[in-house]
Design a protein around this motif. Structure first.
Motif, PDB file in Angstrom:
ATOM      1  N   PRO A   1       0.820  -1.213   0.000  1.00  0.00           N
ATOM      2  CA  PRO A   1       0.000   0.000   0.000  1.00  0.00           C
ATOM      3  C   PRO A   1       0.858   1.269   0.000  1.00  0.00           C
ATOM      4  CG  PRO A   1       0.132  -0.877   2.221  1.00  0.00           C
ATOM      5  CD  PRO A   1       0.939  -1.807   1.342  1.00  0.00           C
ATOM      6  N   PHE A   2       0.394   2.276  -0.737  1.00  0.00           N
ATOM      7  CA  PHE A   2       1.039   3.581  -0.773  1.00  0.00           C
ATOM      8  C   PHE A   2      -0.007   4.667  -0.555  1.00  0.00           C
ATOM      9  CE2 PHE A   2       4.052   0.905  -2.937  1.00  0.00           C
ATOM     10  CZ  PHE A   2       5.293   1.431  -2.571  1.00  0.00           C
ATOM     11  N   LYS A   3       0.474   5.819  -0.103  1.00  0.00           N
ATOM     12  CA  LYS A   3      -0.401   6.963   0.157  1.00  0.00           C
ATOM     13  C   LYS A   3       0.164   8.188  -0.552  1.00  0.00           C
ATOM     14  CE  LYS A   3      -0.235   8.711   4.280  1.00  0.00           C
ATOM     15  NZ  LYS A   3      -0.423   8.874   5.738  1.00  0.00           N
ATOM     16  N   VAL A   4      -0.717   8.972  -1.181  1.00  0.00           N
ATOM     17  CA  VAL A   4      -0.296  10.178  -1.889  1.00  0.00           C
ATOM     18  C   VAL A   4       0.044  11.266  -0.875  1.00  0.00           C
ATOM     19  CG1 VAL A   4      -0.982  11.963  -3.537  1.00  0.00           C
ATOM     20  CG2 VAL A   4      -1.751   9.592  -3.868  1.00  0.00           C
ATOM     21  N   THR A   5       1.280  11.772  -0.955  1.00  0.00           N
ATOM     22  CA  THR A   5       1.713  12.822  -0.024  1.00  0.00           C
ATOM     23  C   THR A   5       1.946  14.161  -0.721  1.00  0.00           C
ATOM     24  OG1 THR A   5       4.004  12.091  -0.289  1.00  0.00           O
ATOM     25  CG2 THR A   5       2.758  11.172   1.564  1.00  0.00           C
TER      26      THR A   5
ATOM     27  N   LEU B   1       2.740  12.373  -8.786  1.00  0.00           N
ATOM     28  CA  LEU B   1       2.335  12.116  -7.410  1.00  0.00           C
ATOM     29  C   LEU B   1       3.528  11.650  -6.597  1.00  0.00           C
ATOM     30  CD1 LEU B   1      -0.859   9.998  -8.263  1.00  0.00           C
ATOM     31  CD2 LEU B   1      -0.761  12.473  -7.893  1.00  0.00           C
ATOM     32  N   SER B   2       3.797  12.336  -5.511  1.00  0.00           N
ATOM     33  CA  SER B   2       4.787  11.853  -4.552  1.00  0.00           C
ATOM     34  C   SER B   2       4.052  10.951  -3.572  1.00  0.00           C
ATOM     35  CB  SER B   2       5.435  13.028  -3.814  1.00  0.00           C
ATOM     36  OG  SER B   2       6.101  13.881  -4.720  1.00  0.00           O
ATOM     37  N   CYS B   3       4.560   9.738  -3.372  1.00  0.00           N
ATOM     38  CA  CYS B   3       3.836   8.749  -2.572  1.00  0.00           C
ATOM     39  C   CYS B   3       4.794   8.071  -1.602  1.00  0.00           C
ATOM     40  CB  CYS B   3       3.172   7.701  -3.462  1.00  0.00           C
ATOM     41  SG  CYS B   3       2.139   8.402  -4.766  1.00  0.00           S
ATOM     42  N   THR B   4       4.237   7.640  -0.481  1.00  0.00           N
ATOM     43  CA  THR B   4       5.039   6.964   0.529  1.00  0.00           C
ATOM     44  C   THR B   4       4.361   5.673   0.938  1.00  0.00           C
ATOM     45  OG1 THR B   4       6.189   7.249   2.640  1.00  0.00           O
ATOM     46  CG2 THR B   4       3.949   8.094   2.511  1.00  0.00           C
ATOM     47  N   LEU B   5       5.153   4.714   1.379  1.00  0.00           N
ATOM     48  CA  LEU B   5       4.636   3.415   1.802  1.00  0.00           C
ATOM     49  C   LEU B   5       3.668   3.584   2.966  1.00  0.00           C
ATOM     50  CD1 LEU B   5       5.143   0.455   0.933  1.00  0.00           C
ATOM     51  CD2 LEU B   5       6.783   0.294   2.801  1.00  0.00           C
ATOM     52  N   ASP B   6       2.529   2.891   2.895  1.00  0.00           N
ATOM     53  CA  ASP B   6       1.495   2.984   3.924  1.00  0.00           C
ATOM     54  C   ASP B   6       1.326   1.624   4.590  1.00  0.00           C
ATOM     55  OD1 ASP B   6      -0.392   4.431   5.373  1.00  0.00           O
ATOM     56  OD2 ASP B   6      -2.024   3.973   3.995  1.00  0.00           O
TER      57      ASP B   6
END
Length: 383
Positions: free
Chosen positions: A149-153, A165-170
């Motif tokens: 899972p990733f989340k848009v930051t 989109l910059s995204c980080t592991l969720d």
């Protein structure tokens, strides 16, 4: 490819060009690798006599590319840099799931120095086409990629035609996420399916030599019976017992074999029965149970067993009744309150926690305990 080739562009397109689809429209283009060096990303230069735009999708050699650079345009041609979409991502808007082709990278290039910049571990950069679907992406929106899972930051909309989109592991949400199919929050808006398959002749049944017996099979989803489910039947030994795709069993030779039934489109959901082929004239008993497939909490319903000898109902046999929870948990969410002959009365418990759960009522032939039948009874709240 230099500007001096512009005057001969038609010739090169005709002789060396390749047909691609740009935004689903067939076009003739010239395509070459963007670099002579092997690199992590598949990046190419595309030139066409028709207009190109940043964000255009290009279907080339069974792969989808996205034009990610500003387009160099003159009187005769357009030229741009395109990158292969290496992921297909599902984004969920309150139960409406849309899939997008994307270029995903864990490192990017500095526009100032031209050098590769490694992104922090667990962070990725996602590039998608700017369209009516992707414009709805918001900060903190979640998605899955390769079961992670990733989340848009961060959202960068400064380049016309594409969104970055910059995204980080969720973290995984086991209650809501469909991890297997890479869809975040799927079960938050959809009902999770719990399929079951029941062969109502029990675990052992008999068929006479050279005669047939139809299997009584039902499939349920969350305890509710499915209409006309697709079921695949397989015999472990077709030389002893054959079965067609309607569940019609035939005794071929004396002996025994198992019949496996499985949901065609959910093959992990299956059930088996042992079929024994016996001489003609042997009693072959089977049981059916009639009664409501649902029962509201605190209320009662009656069920009747019908006993057959090779398909003909007989009245000189009897059954014993038992009741259990479908998931074999305790305490049992109902009880047998009366039993007269081959009929029984079931009362559902009053617990509200029984909603959408199920009881299994079993009838066992007294003269041959190997002959059993089960009926699944779904429990519903009274209100």
């Amino acid at each position: 490819m230099t500007r001096s080739l512009e005057s001969m562009l038609d010739f090169f397109l005709r002789e060396k060009g390749e047909l691609v689809h740009i935004n689903s429209v067939r076009q003739l283009t010239l395509i070459r690798d963007a670099t002579n060096h092997i690199q992590m990303t598949d990046e190419k230069i595309i030139r066409a006599a028709t207009p190109l735009h940043t964000g255009d999708t290009v279907d080339y050699r069974d792969e989808r590319y996205l034009i990610t650079s500003q387009v160099d345009q003159n009187e005769k041609s357009c030229r741009g840099r395109m990158r292969k979409c290496n992921q297909r991502l599902a984004l969920n808007w309150s139960g409406q799931v849309k899939w997008f082709d994307a270029v995903v990278e864990a490192r990017t290039f500095s526009t100032e120095t031209g050098k590769v910049i490694s992104m922090p571990e667990g962070n990725i950069l996602v590039t998608v086409q700017d369209n009516i679907g992707t414009r709805g992406i918001t900060l903190s929106q979640r998605f899955y990629m390769t079961h992670q899972p990733f989340k848009v930051t961060g959202i960068d909309r400064t380049m016309n035609g594409i969104i970055q989109l910059s995204c980080t592991l969720d973290s995984i949400n086991t209650a809501y996420d469909d991890v297997e199919n890479n869809i975040a929050d799927r079960w938050k808006y959809e009902i999770a399916h719990t399929y079951a398959l029941h062969i109502h002749q029990g675990t052992i049944a008999y068929v006479r030599l050279n005669e047939t017996l139809p299997l009584n099979v039902t499939a349920t989803d969350n305890g509710n019976e499915l209409a006309n489910p697709a079921i695949t039947f397989i015999s472990s030994d077709p030389n002893v017992v054959s079965v067609d795709q309607h569940g019609q069993v035939m005794g071929i030779a004396l002996g025994q074999a198992s019949i496996n039934a499985k949901l065609t489109y959910h093959p992990a959901v299956q059930s088996s029965i042992e079929m024994r082929v016996v001489e003609t004239g042997t009693h072959i008993y089977s049981i059916t149970i009639t009664g409501s497939p649902t029962l509201k909490t605190g209320q009662s319903a009656s069920y009747v067993s019908h006993i057959y000898d090779h398909g003909t109902e007989v009245f000189d046999q009897s059954v014993e009744w038992s009741l259990r929870n479908q998931d074999d948990s305790t305490p049992i969410m109902g009880s047998i309150t009366a039993s007269t002959g081959n009929s029984v009365t079931i009362k559902a418990g009053s617990s509200s926690g029984a909603n959408n759960k199920a009881l299994v009522l079993t009838a066992t032939l007294v003269s041959d305990p190997s002959i059993t039948i089960e009926k699944t009874i779904s429990l519903k709240n009274l209100f």
